[in-house]
Motif scaffolding. Structure first.
Motif, PDB file in Angstrom:
ATOM      1  N   MET A   1       0.830  -1.199   0.000  1.00  0.00           N
ATOM      2  CA  MET A   1       0.000   0.000   0.000  1.00  0.00           C
ATOM      3  C   MET A   1       0.870   1.258   0.000  1.00  0.00           C
ATOM      4  N   ILE A   2       0.456   2.251  -0.790  1.00  0.00           N
ATOM      5  CA  ILE A   2       1.138   3.546  -0.806  1.00  0.00           C
ATOM      6  C   ILE A   2       0.421   4.447   0.191  1.00  0.00           C
ATOM      7  N   LYS A   3       1.125   4.845   1.240  1.00  0.00           N
ATOM      8  CA  LYS A   3       0.516   5.657   2.292  1.00  0.00           C
ATOM      9  C   LYS A   3       0.638   7.135   1.939  1.00  0.00           C
ATOM     10  N   THR A  24      -8.750   2.673  -5.285  1.00  0.00           N
ATOM     11  CA  THR A  24      -7.741   2.030  -6.133  1.00  0.00           C
ATOM     12  C   THR A  24      -7.309   0.677  -5.576  1.00  0.00           C
ATOM     13  N   GLY A  25      -7.373   0.543  -4.257  1.00  0.00           N
ATOM     14  CA  GLY A  25      -6.965  -0.716  -3.644  1.00  0.00           C
ATOM     15  C   GLY A  25      -5.488  -0.780  -3.301  1.00  0.00           C
ATOM     16  N   PHE A  26      -4.699   0.179  -3.808  1.00  0.00           N
ATOM     17  CA  PHE A  26      -3.260   0.167  -3.499  1.00  0.00           C
ATOM     18  C   PHE A  26      -2.784   1.489  -2.887  1.00  0.00           C
ATOM     19  N   ILE A  48       4.413   8.184   6.134  1.00  0.00           N
ATOM     20  CA  ILE A  48       3.850   8.651   4.863  1.00  0.00           C
ATOM     21  C   ILE A  48       4.855   8.445   3.736  1.00  0.00           C
ATOM     22  N   ASP A  49       4.402   7.823   2.666  1.00  0.00           N
ATOM     23  CA  ASP A  49       5.252   7.593   1.498  1.00  0.00           C
ATOM     24  C   ASP A  49       5.200   8.752   0.518  1.00  0.00           C
ATOM     25  N   LEU A  50       4.003   9.324   0.367  1.00  0.00           N
ATOM     26  CA  LEU A  50       3.788  10.344  -0.649  1.00  0.00           C
ATOM     27  C   LEU A  50       2.835  11.416  -0.132  1.00  0.00           C
ATOM     28  N   ALA A  51       3.203  12.665  -0.327  1.00  0.00           N
ATOM     29  CA  ALA A  51       2.340  13.782   0.056  1.00  0.00           C
ATOM     30  C   ALA A  51       1.791  14.443  -1.204  1.00  0.00           C
ATOM     31  N   ILE A  52       0.496  14.662  -1.236  1.00  0.00           N
ATOM     32  CA  ILE A  52      -0.138  15.399  -2.325  1.00  0.00           C
ATOM     33  C   ILE A  52      -0.454  16.785  -1.787  1.00  0.00           C
ATOM     34  N   LEU A  53       0.212  17.804  -2.328  1.00  0.00           N
ATOM     35  CA  LEU A  53       0.137  19.151  -1.780  1.00  0.00           C
ATOM     36  C   LEU A  53      -0.454  20.150  -2.766  1.00  0.00           C
ATOM     37  N   ASP A  54      -1.234  21.076  -2.221  1.00  0.00           N
ATOM     38  CA  ASP A  54      -1.705  22.216  -2.993  1.00  0.00           C
ATOM     39  C   ASP A  54      -0.648  23.317  -2.903  1.00  0.00           C
ATOM     40  N   ILE A  55      -0.601  24.199  -3.901  1.00  0.00           N
ATOM     41  CA  ILE A  55       0.325  25.333  -3.861  1.00  0.00           C
ATOM     42  C   ILE A  55      -0.122  26.362  -2.835  1.00  0.00           C
ATOM     43  N   SER A  56      -1.392  26.701  -2.850  1.00  0.00           N
ATOM     44  CA  SER A  56      -1.913  27.782  -1.997  1.00  0.00           C
ATOM     45  C   SER A  56      -2.432  27.207  -0.690  1.00  0.00           C
ATOM     46  N   MET A  57      -1.558  27.167   0.315  1.00  0.00           N
ATOM     47  CA  MET A  57      -1.922  26.628   1.611  1.00  0.00           C
ATOM     48  C   MET A  57      -1.854  27.712   2.681  1.00  0.00           C
ATOM     49  N   PRO A  58      -2.842  27.783   3.582  1.00  0.00           N
ATOM     50  CA  PRO A  58      -2.782  28.742   4.689  1.00  0.00           C
ATOM     51  C   PRO A  58      -1.546  28.491   5.549  1.00  0.00           C
ATOM     52  N   ASP A 113      -2.187   7.491 -12.123  1.00  0.00           N
ATOM     53  CA  ASP A 113      -0.949   7.151 -12.845  1.00  0.00           C
ATOM     54  C   ASP A 113       0.248   7.870 -12.232  1.00  0.00           C
ATOM     55  N   ALA A 114       0.058   9.164 -11.926  1.00  0.00           N
ATOM     56  CA  ALA A 114       1.147   9.960 -11.362  1.00  0.00           C
ATOM     57  C   ALA A 114       1.602   9.395 -10.028  1.00  0.00           C
ATOM     58  N   ILE A 115       0.662   8.981  -9.194  1.00  0.00           N
ATOM     59  CA  ILE A 115       0.997   8.415  -7.884  1.00  0.00           C
ATOM     60  C   ILE A 115       1.824   7.147  -8.051  1.00  0.00           C
ATOM     61  N   GLN A 116       1.435   6.296  -8.987  1.00  0.00           N
ATOM     62  CA  GLN A 116       2.177   5.058  -9.211  1.00  0.00           C
ATOM     63  C   GLN A 116       3.594   5.339  -9.697  1.00  0.00           C
TER      64      GLN A 116
END
Length: 209
Positions: A1-3, A24-26, A48-58, A113-116
């Motif tokens: 699993m990708i956390k 997705t199951g993975f 955490i393996d991967l962080a998905i971040l927004d540009i505009s964060m408080p 796809d990008a995450i994989q």
């Protein structure tokens, strides 16, 4: 699993993304964050393996967050998911340490796809981003004027062009008004301009806001 850590200041978007990724199951969304302090707290409380971040964060700009995270957690993979077009921030994010950049209107399958790809240790580059990266390999004289600005200067010119006062910019960037004034002076010098009006016109003509 990708956390995964989901970081975006819009709770509804985080909820939609979590549902998509959980299906997705993975991929397992182990933490969510709506601002900078919550991101850092999540990193200390979860693996955490991967962080998905927004540009505009408080609390802090996304590019700055990438630099901080990569300095503290070198093995962390980062995918930027932003409302801003790739030609505005993508190259800066990759230079800061991100492994990929997608806009929020991207098809869901591309996000998966990008995450994989990124979880496997590779960069995720769209054709549009590849073209932008190639353009940055040209001589400086062929680059647009705003490409010479630092990340902080780039943030500042966009805020000036959006009509924000120096005091408002200072508050948003957690800087002193004097420091923001110095950035403005540097921007005017690098852009070979004299007024905020010229900066605003340039930003509008070049799609910076």
């Amino acid at each position: 699993m990708i956390k995964v850590l989901l970081a975006d200041d819009h709770a509804l978007l985080r909820g939609s993304l979590k549902q998509l990724l959980d299906d997705t199951g993975f991929v397992q969304v182990v933490a969510q964050a709506g601002e900078y302090s919550e991101i850092m707290k999540a990193m200390t409380c979860h693996t955490i393996d991967l962080a998905i971040l927004d540009i505009s964060m408080p609390g802090k700009n996304g590019v700055d967050i990438v630099k901080i995270l990569k300095d503290k957690y070198p093995a962390l993979k980062i995918l930027m998911l932003s409302m801003h077009p790739e030609d505005q921030y993508a190259v800066r994010c990759l230079k800061a340490g991100a492994s990929g950049y997608l806009t929020k209107n991207t098809a869901p399958e591309k996000l998966v796809d990008a995450i994989q790809v990124i979880a496997a240790g590779r960069k995720y580059i769209t054709p549009e981003l590849a073209e932008s990266l190639a353009s940055h390999l040209t001589e400086d004289s062929e680059k647009p004027l705003h490409a010479t600005l630092s990340d902080r200067e780039f943030q500042t010119i966009r805020m000036i062009a959006a009509g924000k006062k120096l005091s408002e910019i200072a508050d948003e960037l957690s800087l002193s008004p004097k420091t923001v004034s110095v950035y403005r002076a540097r921007i005017l010098e690098k852009m070979r301009m004299k007024t905020n009006g010229e900066l605003t016109r340039y930003a509008l003509e070049n799609g910076l806001i």
